[in-house]
Design an enzyme around this catalytic site. Structure first.
Site, PDB file in Angstrom:
ATOM      1  CD  GLU A  59      -1.274  -0.156   3.687  1.00 52.25           C
ATOM      2  OE1 GLU A  59      -1.995   0.827   3.859  1.00 52.25           O
ATOM      3  OE2 GLU A  59      -1.290  -1.170   4.404  1.00 52.25           O
TER       4      GLU A  59
ATOM      5  CB  SER B 102      -8.116   1.153  13.001  1.00 55.36           C
ATOM      6  OG  SER B 102      -7.104   1.449  13.931  1.00 55.36           O
TER       7      SER B 102
ATOM      8  CB  THR C 186       1.874   2.173  15.091  1.00 50.39           C
ATOM      9  OG1 THR C 186       1.153   3.107  14.273  1.00 50.39           O
ATOM     10  CG2 THR C 186       1.331   2.248  16.495  1.00 50.39           C
TER      11      THR C 186
ATOM     12  CG  HIS D 134      -1.834  -6.851  10.459  1.00 50.21           C
ATOM     13  ND1 HIS D 134      -0.629  -6.455   9.930  1.00 50.21           N
ATOM     14  CD2 HIS D 134      -2.545  -5.708  10.663  1.00 50.21           C
ATOM     15  CE1 HIS D 134      -0.625  -5.141   9.799  1.00 50.21           C
ATOM     16  NE2 HIS D 134      -1.772  -4.659  10.242  1.00 50.21           N
TER      17      HIS D 134
ATOM     18  CB  SER E  59      -7.420  -0.356   7.459  1.00 51.63           C
ATOM     19  OG  SER E  59      -6.890  -0.543   8.743  1.00 51.63           O
TER      20      SER E  59
ATOM     21  CG  ASN F  43       2.139  -1.625  10.658  1.00 49.43           C
ATOM     22  OD1 ASN F  43       2.181  -2.729  10.136  1.00 49.43           O
ATOM     23  ND2 ASN F  43       1.027  -0.903  10.733  1.00 49.43           N
TER      24      ASN F  43
ATOM     25  CB  CYS G  22      -2.090  -4.474   6.624  1.00 52.95           C
ATOM     26  SG  CYS G  22      -1.791  -2.797   7.134  1.00 52.95           S
TER      27      CYS G  22
ATOM     28  CE  LYS H 229      -5.074  -2.302  22.222  1.00 56.69           C
ATOM     29  NZ  LYS H 229      -5.953  -1.608  23.148  1.00 56.69           N
TER      30      LYS H 229
HETATM   31  N1  CAA Z   1       2.555   2.857  30.758  1.00 64.61           N
HETATM   32  C1  CAA Z   1       1.963   1.761  30.211  1.00 64.61           C
HETATM   33  N2  CAA Z   1       0.923   1.841  29.335  1.00 64.61           N
HETATM   34  C2  CAA Z   1       0.486   3.073  28.992  1.00 64.61           C
HETATM   35  C3  CAA Z   1       1.057   4.245  29.526  1.00 64.61           C
HETATM   36  C4  CAA Z   1       2.140   4.108  30.456  1.00 64.61           C
HETATM   37  N3  CAA Z   1       2.738   5.156  30.981  1.00 64.61           N
HETATM   38  N4  CAA Z   1       0.392   5.297  28.995  1.00 64.61           N
HETATM   39  C5  CAA Z   1      -0.560   4.811  28.160  1.00 64.61           C
HETATM   40  N5  CAA Z   1      -0.492   3.453  28.150  1.00 64.61           N
HETATM   41  C6  CAA Z   1      -1.318   2.525  27.374  1.00 64.61           C
HETATM   42  C7  CAA Z   1      -2.798   2.886  27.315  1.00 64.61           C
HETATM   43  O1  CAA Z   1      -3.479   2.453  28.464  1.00 64.61           O
HETATM   44  C8  CAA Z   1      -3.216   2.144  26.048  1.00 64.61           C
HETATM   45  O2  CAA Z   1      -3.386   0.782  26.340  1.00 64.61           O
HETATM   46  P1  CAA Z   1      -4.704  -0.003  25.836  1.00 64.61           P
HETATM   47  O3  CAA Z   1      -4.761   0.207  24.336  1.00 64.61           O
HETATM   48  O4  CAA Z   1      -4.432  -1.422  26.190  1.00 64.61           O
HETATM   49  O5  CAA Z   1      -5.856   0.615  26.511  1.00 64.61           O
HETATM   50  C9  CAA Z   1      -1.975   2.255  25.157  1.00 64.61           C
HETATM   51  O6  CAA Z   1      -0.871   2.598  26.021  1.00 64.61           O
HETATM   52  C10 CAA Z   1      -2.063   3.301  24.074  1.00 64.61           C
HETATM   53  O7  CAA Z   1      -2.435   4.511  24.672  1.00 64.61           O
HETATM   54  P2  CAA Z   1      -3.476   5.475  23.994  1.00 64.61           P
HETATM   55  O8  CAA Z   1      -4.708   4.703  23.657  1.00 64.61           O
HETATM   56  O9  CAA Z   1      -3.626   6.693  24.813  1.00 64.61           O
HETATM   57  O10 CAA Z   1      -2.644   5.807  22.676  1.00 64.61           O
HETATM   58  P3  CAA Z   1      -2.905   6.806  21.528  1.00 64.61           P
HETATM   59  O11 CAA Z   1      -4.180   7.551  21.677  1.00 64.61           O
HETATM   60  O12 CAA Z   1      -1.668   7.575  21.420  1.00 64.61           O
HETATM   61  O13 CAA Z   1      -3.114   5.866  20.205  1.00 64.61           O
HETATM   62  C11 CAA Z   1      -3.100   4.083  18.651  1.00 64.61           C
HETATM   63  C12 CAA Z   1      -2.735   4.522  20.080  1.00 64.61           C
HETATM   64  C13 CAA Z   1      -4.603   4.220  18.435  1.00 64.61           C
HETATM   65  C14 CAA Z   1      -2.730   2.603  18.459  1.00 64.61           C
HETATM   66  C15 CAA Z   1      -2.304   4.952  17.648  1.00 64.61           C
HETATM   67  O14 CAA Z   1      -0.955   4.693  17.791  1.00 64.61           O
HETATM   68  C16 CAA Z   1      -2.709   4.758  16.209  1.00 64.61           C
HETATM   69  O15 CAA Z   1      -3.628   5.394  15.705  1.00 64.61           O
HETATM   70  N6  CAA Z   1      -1.994   3.829  15.458  1.00 64.61           N
HETATM   71  C17 CAA Z   1      -2.247   3.570  14.064  1.00 64.61           C
HETATM   72  C18 CAA Z   1      -3.504   2.734  13.835  1.00 64.61           C
HETATM   73  C19 CAA Z   1      -3.288   1.273  14.046  1.00 64.61           C
HETATM   74  O16 CAA Z   1      -2.196   0.758  14.100  1.00 64.61           O
HETATM   75  N7  CAA Z   1      -4.418   0.525  14.153  1.00 64.61           N
HETATM   76  C20 CAA Z   1      -4.353  -0.905  14.334  1.00 64.61           C
HETATM   77  C21 CAA Z   1      -5.564  -1.600  13.739  1.00 64.61           C
HETATM   78  S1  CAA Z   1      -5.672  -1.196  11.980  1.00 64.61           S
HETATM   79  C22 CAA Z   1      -4.528  -2.212  11.248  1.00 64.61           C
HETATM   80  O17 CAA Z   1      -4.091  -3.172  11.816  1.00 64.61           O
HETATM   81  C23 CAA Z   1      -4.065  -1.895   9.869  1.00 64.61           C
HETATM   82  C24 CAA Z   1      -2.771  -1.165   9.997  1.00 64.61           C
HETATM   83  O18 CAA Z   1      -1.708  -1.779   9.970  1.00 64.61           O
HETATM   84  C25 CAA Z   1      -2.834   0.268  10.173  1.00 64.61           C
END
Ligand code: CAA
Length: 385
Positions: free
Chosen positions: A79, A201, A152, A233, A307, A275, A111, A242
């Protein structure tokens, strides 16, 4: 006839950043990145590398001259396309010095597309058992600087040879695909960085995993106890956890323990690269095969997610000697050079992207065999050093 993956090899860039350092610069807790997201290091992409150079490097590592001669088709799943018309597979075919009498195409569905590539390859081999198909999953995951998705990001390629009598894994007949029109992650034609609804996502991913697994169980009568491992993946390594925990719940029996241990083994390489989009599932499979309690005859499941959204759940049986047909990933990861966050940001901004000008990159600093030397008259210039 037994058809499956005969050989696998991985390639990434020669530079990386430490995500604890990135967390400090971005004002985040390092544990959020290393524990909350589950990533330690991230590949840094110099302007001299792209999906063509990475894909060719992965394939070049594993192919003997005889194997090159048997390839009938090259499929590059990506992609991170480098042209809206010409397939990156043609450049890869050229860099690998393959026979002109091959077909070469590019596949896209976020992906997921490498999995479609493997399924298509399986059909081609069933029709022409003496031929092999080279499937390359190559991507550069770009979200942007100082955005939630930044942690990521990653880059790399996994090359796989699909043939009869495979030496790594024989694919089983049942495979469950699932497709729905969902806007969880996409990249419009005018953008070089992905757009993503991150939390959504992760929920769609889990939902697709549960639905495909359930249907696989209905169709085959097999349960989790029939699988030695489920490889996922891994957009970030916590994502696999998760999804697995969403079906294990509070189970703590031998099956649950085995699947949790297998997941841990499958996450090792992704934790250090990030990733790979299309390649992540297959890097996870390599990581499990090289670091987990994998044995010939075991049934390994693969959960592919892209996605948009599309998923596939399928299984295969490991072949004797599977470990001898995988490239050595630790050797590559340990040989990389750590760069600073400043250097990473410079590299991030130097990539060719939408630039239409003539560009000549300094290729002397890139030790890779295949490099992108620049662009002239709107044509990419690749070199084999
Ligand atoms: N110590 C330990 N853990 C901590 C922490 C600390 N000090 N602070 C935060 N965390 C944890 C949170 O509790 C959370 O855990 P959970 O998800 O288990 O609840 C985790 O760290 C992430 O914290 P946030 O949710 O606050 O993180 P964020 O808002 O910055 O976003 C994300 C995280 C959504 C994954 C972001 O990085 C993102 O958008 N990534 C890209 C999208 C993605 O990868 N999606 C995956 C599914 S889609 C797919 O698979 C296709 C693809 O390849 C894209």
């Amino acid at each position: 006839m037994k058809i499956g993956i005969d050989k696998m090899a991985f390639a990434t860039t020669n530079e990386y950043i430490d995500l604890r350092e990135l967390a400090r610069v971005r004002g985040d807790e390092p544990d959020k990145y290393t524990i909350g997201i589950g990533q330690e290091q991230q590949a840094v992409v110099p302007p001299t590398q792209d999906i063509v150079t990475l894909g060719a490097a992965a394939a070049d590592k594993m192919l003997t001259p005889e194997e090159r001669d048997r390839i009938s088709t090259v499929i590059v799943a990506t992609e991170s396309g480098i042209d809206n018309s010409k397939a990156s597979a043609i450049y890869v075919k050229h860099l690998l010095g393959l026979n002109d009498f091959v077909r070469a195409v590019e596949l896209k569905e976020a992906c997921y597309s490498a999995t479609a590539g493997i399924q298509f390859a399986r059909g081609l081999v069933a029709l022409n058992p003496q031929e092999s198909v080279l499937v390359i999953a190559a991507d550069i995951a770009r979200y942007g600087l100082a955005v939630p998705g930044e942690v990521t990001q990653g880059a790399g390629a996994v090359a796989m040879l699909v043939s009869q009598n495979p030496r790594v894994i024989t694919l089983e007949a049942t495979s469950v695909s699932l497709t729905k029109d969902v806007m969880d992650f996409w990249r419009p034609l005018y953008a070089t960085e992905a757009m993503v609804d991150g939390k959504y996502s992760t929920n769609v991913y889990i939902d697709f995993f549960k639905q495909t697994l359930e249907r696989y169980q209905q169709l085959t009568g097999r349960g989790l106890e029939d699988m030695s491992a489920i490889t996922f993946h891994l957009p970030f390594t916590k994502m696999g956890k998760k999804a697995l925990e969403a079906v294990l719940g509070d189970r703590d029996d031998a099956t649950a323990q085995r699947l949790r241990d297998a997941l841990t083994a499958s996450q090792i390489y992704s934790r250090r690269v990030g990733n790979l989009y299309t390649g992540s599932l297959y890097l996870g499979l390599m990581s499990y095969l090289q670091n987990g309690a994998a044995h010939a005859g075991d049934r390994v499941a693969l959960f592919s997610y892209g996605s948009g959204a599309e998923a596939e759940f399928y299984t295969g049986i490991l072949e004797p000697g599977f470990a001898d047909n995988l490239s050595s990933v630790f050797t590559d990861l340990d040989a990389r050079k750590q760069v600073t966050i400043d250097e990473y940001e410079q590299a991030f901004n130097q990539h060719l992207g939408m630039n239409a000008d003539d560009v000549e990159f300094d290729i002397s600093a890139d030790q890779a065999k295949f490099v992108l030397a620049g662009q002239k008259n709107h044509q990419r210039i690749y070199k084999c050093k």
